[in-house]
Write a protein that holds these residues in place. Sequence first.
Motif, mmCIF file in Angstrom:
data_model
loop_
_atom_site.group_PDB
_atom_site.id
_atom_site.type_symbol
_atom_site.label_atom_id
_atom_site.label_comp_id
_atom_site.label_asym_id
_atom_site.label_seq_id
_atom_site.Cartn_x
_atom_site.Cartn_y
_atom_site.Cartn_z
ATOM 1 N N TYR A 102 -13.867 -10.556 -25.103
ATOM 2 C CA TYR A 102 -15.092 -11.303 -25.397
ATOM 3 C C TYR A 102 -14.743 -12.667 -26.004
ATOM 4 C CZ TYR A 102 -19.966 -11.864 -26.990
ATOM 5 O OH TYR A 102 -21.244 -12.309 -27.191
ATOM 6 N N CYS A 138 -20.248 -10.910 -17.655
ATOM 7 C CA CYS A 138 -21.128 -11.901 -18.291
ATOM 8 C C CYS A 138 -21.881 -12.680 -17.224
ATOM 9 C CB CYS A 138 -20.319 -12.872 -19.149
ATOM 10 S SG CYS A 138 -19.578 -12.113 -20.594
ATOM 11 N N CYS A 190 -23.817 -10.733 -21.923
ATOM 12 C CA CYS A 190 -22.597 -10.023 -21.537
ATOM 13 C C CYS A 190 -22.850 -8.527 -21.662
ATOM 14 C CB CYS A 190 -21.422 -10.428 -22.419
ATOM 15 S SG CYS A 190 -20.871 -12.123 -22.192
ATOM 16 N N TYR A 191 -22.212 -7.777 -20.782
ATOM 17 C CA TYR A 191 -22.383 -6.332 -20.730
ATOM 18 C C TYR A 191 -21.015 -5.659 -20.711
ATOM 19 C CZ TYR A 191 -26.989 -7.861 -19.251
ATOM 20 O OH TYR A 191 -28.202 -8.481 -19.190
ATOM 21 N N PRO A 204 -22.055 -17.799 -21.826
ATOM 22 C CA PRO A 204 -22.908 -16.880 -21.050
ATOM 23 C C PRO A 204 -24.215 -16.570 -21.767
ATOM 24 C CG PRO A 204 -20.989 -15.726 -21.936
ATOM 25 C CD PRO A 204 -20.822 -17.168 -22.267
ATOM 26 N N ARG A 258 -19.672 -20.487 -17.809
ATOM 27 C CA ARG A 258 -18.839 -19.318 -18.088
ATOM 28 C C ARG A 258 -18.474 -19.176 -19.559
ATOM 29 N NH1 ARG A 258 -14.532 -18.237 -13.315
ATOM 30 N NH2 ARG A 258 -15.914 -18.694 -11.571
ATOM 31 N N TYR A 284 -22.947 -13.591 -12.206
ATOM 32 C CA TYR A 284 -22.132 -12.709 -13.030
ATOM 33 C C TYR A 284 -20.644 -12.876 -12.727
ATOM 34 C CZ TYR A 284 -26.401 -10.122 -14.197
ATOM 35 O OH TYR A 284 -27.646 -9.758 -14.642
ATOM 36 N N LYS A 341 -25.528 -3.754 -23.028
ATOM 37 C CA LYS A 341 -25.563 -5.181 -23.382
ATOM 38 C C LYS A 341 -24.864 -5.388 -24.730
ATOM 39 C CE LYS A 341 -28.611 -9.129 -23.695
ATOM 40 N NZ LYS A 341 -29.994 -9.603 -23.556
#
Length: 136
Positions: A57, A110, A121-122, A118, A115, A90, A133
């Motif tokens: 992340y 994401c 994000c998942y 985002p 980029r 995505y 999420k």
Amino acid sequence: MMRTAASHAVRSVLVVSLLSFALSGADEARAWWFPNRSAAAHSVALADLPSQGRETYRLIFQGGPFPHDKDGSVFGNRERQLPAQKRGYYHEYTVETPGSRDRGARRIVCGGRERTRPEACYYTSDHYSSFRKIVE
């Protein structure tokens, strides 16, 4: 005749029980009963991700560098688990799995125009079968 009525009653109870379970809080049941309903409605706190997920992340918002060539590639959402968007919205990123000889099953996907910024994000730990999420 009694056997058929009893059998019907048992089936009815079973169906009601299964539907109740599916509508409760169980992600697995919900995904099984409602495969096209987005599991993304469920969330996970960033702090609750595995350490490798938090690192991925962080790299996403930093713009890399990423450990795998496929990181940042377009995620097609073929499983339709995430909210519908145009192709290219995505992008997927590998979340390292200790001991795995390949990329493993864990990913962060994401979506957004930029980029490194985002919109959402998942996280998936089961190779796109379900998503949560990420919330900070």
